[in-house]
Design a protein around this motif. Structure first.
Motif, PDB file in Angstrom:
ATOM      1  N   ASP A  39      40.583  43.223  31.016  1.00 59.02           N
ATOM      2  CA  ASP A  39      40.157  41.920  31.545  1.00 59.02           C
ATOM      3  C   ASP A  39      39.344  42.136  32.822  1.00 59.02           C
ATOM      4  O   ASP A  39      39.874  42.146  33.933  1.00 59.02           O
ATOM      5  N   SER A  42      39.064  38.981  35.470  1.00 51.39           N
ATOM      6  CA  SER A  42      40.163  38.729  36.402  1.00 51.39           C
ATOM      7  C   SER A  42      40.123  39.639  37.618  1.00 51.39           C
ATOM      8  O   SER A  42      40.808  39.378  38.615  1.00 51.39           O
ATOM      9  N   ASP A  46      38.326  36.097  44.343  1.00 52.34           N
ATOM     10  CA  ASP A  46      38.666  34.691  44.152  1.00 52.34           C
ATOM     11  C   ASP A  46      37.462  33.773  44.344  1.00 52.34           C
ATOM     12  O   ASP A  46      37.278  32.816  43.577  1.00 52.34           O
ATOM     13  N   LEU A  49      35.319  33.691  41.225  1.00 53.11           N
ATOM     14  CA  LEU A  49      35.974  32.978  40.120  1.00 53.11           C
ATOM     15  C   LEU A  49      35.989  31.475  40.371  1.00 53.11           C
ATOM     16  O   LEU A  49      35.773  30.676  39.446  1.00 53.11           O
ATOM     17  N   THR A  64      42.538  26.740  32.652  1.00 50.79           N
ATOM     18  CA  THR A  64      42.628  28.180  32.931  1.00 50.79           C
ATOM     19  C   THR A  64      43.917  28.549  33.661  1.00 50.79           C
ATOM     20  O   THR A  64      44.254  29.727  33.751  1.00 50.79           O
ATOM     21  N   SER A  68      47.119  33.194  33.064  1.00 53.50           N
ATOM     22  CA  SER A  68      48.019  34.173  33.671  1.00 53.50           C
ATOM     23  C   SER A  68      48.333  33.717  35.088  1.00 53.50           C
ATOM     24  O   SER A  68      47.764  32.742  35.586  1.00 53.50           O
ATOM     25  N   ARG A  70      47.438  35.168  37.636  1.00 49.93           N
ATOM     26  CA  ARG A  70      46.219  35.386  38.417  1.00 49.93           C
ATOM     27  C   ARG A  70      45.364  34.122  38.466  1.00 49.93           C
ATOM     28  O   ARG A  70      44.687  33.854  39.469  1.00 49.93           O
ATOM     29  N   TRP A  71      45.375  33.332  37.396  1.00 47.27           N
ATOM     30  CA  TRP A  71      44.519  32.147  37.292  1.00 47.27           C
ATOM     31  C   TRP A  71      45.262  30.850  37.604  1.00 47.27           C
ATOM     32  O   TRP A  71      44.654  29.782  37.606  1.00 47.27           O
TER      33      TRP A  71
END
Length: 504
Positions: A39, A42, A46, A49, A64, A68, A70-71
């Protein structure tokens, strides 16, 4: 082979994949398989994204969070909140018949309010660049709208748009443009920033279909506001004056369909752009803006007072009432020494005698665009008289609205003498139908413009509804074919080889 040469090592047995099982390098498939499953997105920072998530709808960004950990919270930092039926995955308002079923509108509006509240409840509210609410809401939802605007202020929003437009449905407004009355009044927008100490960073404000009838005593919180657009907003002359005097950074003001304005006074030292469109009750406009560069007016004839216009570069005047001349609007202004672009819409034809009454000239004018709502026929020669007022013209545009095919006719033209357009480089005609008067005008301009390099004719009708109706399509196609034939057979042979000629 030489007997002293060392023996060659035995080759290992071949495998099915063509690679040696002992001490062999990894095959390409072995390398690519874990790389493809990795991935990479990811691993981005930040801020990148969040920038990506700001490019999709807020509903898609919120989904989103399920990807995970992370998101999970990234979408809560998106800096563009566009809240409408599309971005919230709801049925588009124009598909629903609110006028026939007010209960349906109440149900859909309640659902919209709930979705917006859920998003704002979870969003972190940090430095939002754009906050837009576009849905037909009224004073019945005043508490929710107040909360959303307060959220925008506290989030240091830079661009705020509140579009409560009801152009597709009339059941949710108090007094709509046709004069009908309904249960709910328009939402009253309170022009007062949040006082939480964070400061208001609002630079652009757009309001549509609401009310702005009062202003607080102190509007100093809007020190960053440089663009204000009011469309179908109930606002008085006094409120506009208060805004002008309090918002010191304001550079652009747009007023459209604000029917309560009567005697408008615009006084501002930093204002660069002023637009007044279809404010039906306006009688007079008094402008005192020393740095104004663009002035756009559309509507009926009004009284204009303008004491000083040293930097006015663009003037666009669209008159809509028959027998009203936009030149009267222009002549009311002082000497426009910096005027570079002039656009005038004529609801009716202008006769030569009328044109000669205006003796003003524009020394710096390089672009002129005339919009003819009706056919001028023999009065088309008045345009040539008007061009004499701009000896430095480089671009001439003529937009016609002819929609019907007309056969050639004999015309008795009287063209001005002593006219030489030595700098005219480009001629552009839109809505060209091969009319005899336009053909004669082009012949005259070709003789008077030795520096002409580009001649472009477009046969498409400016009346879009005409060309869309099935019963008129064949008629419009015949008109366009005739226009192209006239231009190709009669006009093209007279053009110098140095002129680039196109007709579409």
């Amino acid at each position: 082979m030489n007997s002293t040469s060392p023996p060659e090592p035995a080759s290992p047995p071949a495998t099915g994949d063509g690679c040696s099982p002992l001490n062999r390098r990894p095959c390409m498939e072995d390398v690519e398989r874990p790389i493809q499953n990795f991935d990479w997105i990811s691993t981005l920072p930040d801020d990148i994204l969040i920038k990506i998530l700001s490019l999709v709808t807020v509903s898609d960004a919120a989904v989103t969070s399920c990807l995970s950990s992370r998101w999970r919270h990234l979408w809560k930092n998106v800096d563009h909140l566009i809240l409408n039926a599309h971005t919230l995955k709801m049925q588009e308002p124009e598909v629903l018949n609110y006028h026939a079923n007010p209960k349906l509108w109440n149900a859909v509006a309640t659902k919209f309010v709930y979705k917006v509240n859920e998003i704002l409840r979870n969003h972190y509210g940090n430095r939002i660049k754009e906050f837009t609410v576009r849905f037909p809401l009224t004073s019945a939802h005043a508490s929710e709208l107040d909360h959303w605007i307060g959220f925008a202020y506290s989030a240091s929003t830079e661009k705020l748009c509140l579009d409560l437009d009801e152009k597709h449905y009339k059941s949710n407004c108090w007094i709509c443009r046709s004069g009908w009355k309904f249960a709910s009044k328009p939402y009253e927008f309170l022009l007062s920033p949040s006082t939480d100490g964070r400061g208001c960073r609002l630079s652009e404000l757009t309001l549509s279909n609401c009310s702005l009838e009062t202003t607080p005593t102190n509007l100093s919180g809007f020190s960053c506001l440089d663009s204000l657009s009011l469309i179908y907003v109930s606002i008085t002359d006094a409120v506009v004056s208060d805004i002008m005097s309090s918002c010191c950074a304001l550079q652009s003001l747009n007023l459209e369909d604000c029917d309560q304005l009567i005697h408008l006074t615009i006084t501002h030292s930093q204002l660069l752009s002023l637009t007044i469109v279809l404010c039906s009750s306006v009688i007079s406009v008094c402008v005192h803006a020393d740095n104004l560069e663009l002035f756009v007016y559309k509507g009926q004839k009004i009284n204009v007072e303008y004491e000083h216009a040293p930097f006015l570069e663009e003037l666009l005047v669209y008159f809509v009432e028959k027998n009203e001349c936009p030149l009267d609007f222009v002549s009311a202004l002082p000497k426009l020494s910096k005027l570079d672009r002039l656009v005038l819409q004529f609801p009716a034809c202008l006769h030569v005698s009328r044109a000669l009454q205006h003796t003003f000239s524009f020394a710096a004018l390089r672009t002129i665009v005339f919009i003819l709502v009706r056919s001028w026929k023999e009065s088309i020669c008045s345009i040539a008289h008007l061009l004499k007022a701009a000896p430095s013209i480089e671009y001439f545009g003529l937009y016609g609205c002819t929609c019907k095919l007309r056969e050639p006719s004999e015309l008795n033209m009287t063209w001005p003498e002593g006219l030489t357009l030595s700098r005219l480089d480009t001629i552009m005609m839109t809505g060209f139908s091969g009319e005899s008067e336009l053909m004669e005008l082009l012949y005259f301009l070709l003789r008077k413009a030795p520096a002409l390099r580009t001649l472009q004719l477009e046969t498409g009708s400016l009346d879009q509804w005409f060309s869309r109706r099935k019963k008129h399509k064949l008629q419009d196609e015949a008109r366009r074919r005739y226009a192209r034939e006239m231009a190709s057979t009669r006009l093209a042979p007279k053009l110098p080889s140095t002129v680039a000629f196109t007709i579409t």
